[in-house]
Design a protein around this motif. Structure first.
Motif, short mmCIF file in Angstrom:
data_model
loop_
_atom_site.label_atom_id
_atom_site.label_comp_id
_atom_site.label_asym_id
_atom_site.label_seq_id
_atom_site.Cartn_x
_atom_site.Cartn_y
_atom_site.Cartn_z
N ASP A 1 0.97 -1.55 -0.17
CA ASP A 1 0.01 0.40 -0.50
C ASP A 1 0.82 0.89 0.18
OD1 ASP A 1 -2.05 -2.34 0.10
OD2 ASP A 1 -3.00 -1.48 2.51
N ILE A 2 0.36 2.25 -0.67
CA ILE A 2 1.11 3.71 -0.57
C ILE A 2 0.08 4.06 0.52
CG2 ILE A 2 2.12 5.13 -2.06
CD1 ILE A 2 2.07 3.06 -4.17
N SER A 3 0.74 5.71 1.06
CA SER A 3 -0.05 5.64 2.10
C SER A 3 -0.03 6.83 1.15
CB SER A 3 0.90 6.29 3.29
OG SER A 3 1.73 6.94 2.61
N GLU A 4 -1.40 7.86 2.05
CA GLU A 4 -1.62 9.29 1.38
C GLU A 4 -0.81 10.35 1.93
OE1 GLU A 4 -4.42 10.04 0.24
OE2 GLU A 4 -4.93 7.98 -0.01
N GLU A 5 0.03 9.49 2.74
CA GLU A 5 1.55 10.90 2.90
C GLU A 5 2.71 10.20 1.69
OE1 GLU A 5 5.01 10.57 5.83
OE2 GLU A 5 3.38 11.08 7.26
N GLU A 6 2.36 9.43 1.00
CA GLU A 6 3.64 8.95 0.38
C GLU A 6 2.98 9.73 -1.23
OE1 GLU A 6 5.82 5.27 1.20
OE2 GLU A 6 3.83 4.83 0.81
N ILE A 7 1.31 9.70 -1.08
CA ILE A 7 1.01 10.46 -2.54
C ILE A 7 1.34 11.73 -2.85
CG2 ILE A 7 -1.14 10.50 -3.85
CD1 ILE A 7 -2.23 7.28 -2.85
N GLU A 8 0.33 12.43 -1.00
CA GLU A 8 1.11 13.67 -1.57
C GLU A 8 2.47 14.77 -1.43
OE1 GLU A 8 0.25 17.78 -0.52
OE2 GLU A 8 -1.63 16.14 -1.38
N LYS A 9 3.02 13.92 -0.79
CA LYS A 9 4.76 14.15 -1.52
C LYS A 9 5.17 14.15 -2.39
CE LYS A 9 9.08 12.69 -0.05
NZ LYS A 9 11.14 11.76 0.95
N ALA A 10 5.02 13.37 -3.44
CA ALA A 10 5.18 12.52 -4.50
C ALA A 10 3.93 13.96 -5.62
CB ALA A 10 4.49 11.44 -4.87
N ARG A 11 2.86 13.87 -5.13
CA ARG A 11 2.31 15.41 -5.68
C ARG A 11 3.46 16.24 -5.45
NH1 ARG A 11 -0.36 19.55 -4.89
NH2 ARG A 11 -1.19 19.02 -2.93
N GLN A 12 3.79 16.67 -4.04
CA GLN A 12 4.41 18.47 -4.01
C GLN A 12 6.01 17.98 -5.31
OE1 GLN A 12 4.45 18.46 -0.30
NE2 GLN A 12 2.40 19.39 0.40
N ILE A 13 6.16 17.13 -5.28
CA ILE A 13 7.75 16.87 -5.49
C ILE A 13 7.26 16.91 -7.43
CG2 ILE A 13 9.63 15.50 -6.60
CD1 ILE A 13 9.06 14.13 -3.79
N VAL A 14 6.19 16.50 -8.09
CA VAL A 14 6.03 16.74 -9.27
C VAL A 14 5.68 18.20 -9.62
CG1 VAL A 14 4.08 16.49 -11.23
CG2 VAL A 14 5.19 14.44 -9.57
N GLU A 15 5.16 18.74 -8.82
CA GLU A 15 4.93 20.07 -9.15
C GLU A 15 5.48 21.11 -8.87
OE1 GLU A 15 1.62 21.32 -6.44
OE2 GLU A 15 -0.14 20.42 -6.91
N THR A 16 6.56 21.31 -8.02
CA THR A 16 8.26 21.42 -7.45
C THR A 16 9.14 21.64 -9.15
OG1 THR A 16 8.08 21.43 -5.75
CG2 THR A 16 10.09 21.93 -6.63
N VAL A 17 8.97 19.84 -9.77
CA VAL A 17 9.74 20.06 -11.05
C VAL A 17 8.85 20.45 -11.73
CG1 VAL A 17 11.02 17.30 -9.49
CG2 VAL A 17 9.39 17.73 -11.28
N GLN A 18 8.01 20.40 -12.27
CA GLN A 18 7.38 20.43 -13.37
C GLN A 18 7.43 23.03 -13.44
OE1 GLN A 18 3.35 19.43 -13.49
NE2 GLN A 18 3.86 17.64 -14.11
N GLN A 19 7.44 23.15 -12.45
CA GLN A 19 7.93 24.73 -11.80
C GLN A 19 9.58 24.90 -13.21
OE1 GLN A 19 6.61 25.83 -8.67
NE2 GLN A 19 5.02 25.09 -8.03
N HIS A 20 9.91 23.36 -12.41
CA HIS A 20 11.72 24.13 -12.83
C HIS A 20 12.04 23.85 -14.44
CE1 HIS A 20 15.83 23.59 -13.39
NE2 HIS A 20 16.18 24.10 -11.86
N GLU A 21 12.20 25.34 -15.31
CA GLU A 21 12.14 24.68 -16.63
C GLU A 21 13.31 24.52 -17.15
OE1 GLU A 21 13.58 27.96 -20.66
OE2 GLU A 21 12.76 29.04 -17.89
N ALA A 22 13.73 24.02 -16.50
CA ALA A 22 15.03 22.76 -17.22
C ALA A 22 14.14 21.23 -17.43
CB ALA A 22 16.55 23.03 -17.15
N ILE A 23 14.20 21.22 -15.84
CA ILE A 23 13.37 19.85 -15.24
C ILE A 23 11.85 18.77 -15.92
CG2 ILE A 23 12.17 18.15 -13.67
CD1 ILE A 23 13.95 19.70 -11.60
N SER A 24 11.08 20.50 -16.87
CA SER A 24 9.84 20.64 -17.45
C SER A 24 10.77 20.42 -18.90
CB SER A 24 9.53 22.41 -17.48
OG SER A 24 8.52 21.81 -18.14
#
Length: 115
Positions: free
Chosen positions: A60-83
């Motif tokens: 099982d993947i916890s809600e906390e892990e899902i939320e952390k992953a979502r935040q990381i995705v949002e952060t990297v998508q905002q970085h121009e080079a990573i995007s």
């Protein structure tokens, strides 16, 4: 069989020489040359791999892990080079998927005909 392997090696070389791969490599090199972007990207990849591993193991993947992953995705998508890197990776994945469909066509036709 050796002829198929030789052709596969030629396909690998063609992939390396493709514009899609060259664009991906350039985007990758840009991220790796920026220490902050590199760390952010590595954190993203590690999180992604950990979640995939847990999923494959049936854990099982916890809600906390899902939320952390979502935040990381949002952060990297905002970085121009990573995007840009993620965009180029998707383009190359599309090419590879198209090649895979071409390669597996004989099997699809064979098993499709049996139905």
């Amino acid at each position: 069989m050796a002829n198929l392997q030789e052709q596969a090696n030629q396909l690998e070389q063609a992939l390396r020489e493709s514009a899609e791969f060259k664009d991906l490599k350039q985007a990758y090199d840009a991220v790796m040359s920026d220490p902050a972007a590199k760390q952010m990207f590595e954190n993203f990849r590690e999180t992604q791999l950990n979640l995939q591993e847990k999923h494959m193991q049936g854990l099982d993947i916890s809600e906390e892990e899902i939320e952390k992953a979502r935040q990381i995705v949002e952060t990297v998508q905002q970085h121009e080079a990573i995007s840009k890197l993620m965009e180029e990776e998707q383009k190359l994945n599309n090419v590879i998927n198209e090649i895979s469909q071409i390669i597996t066509k004989p099997l699809e036709e064979l098993y499709g005909a049996a139905e």
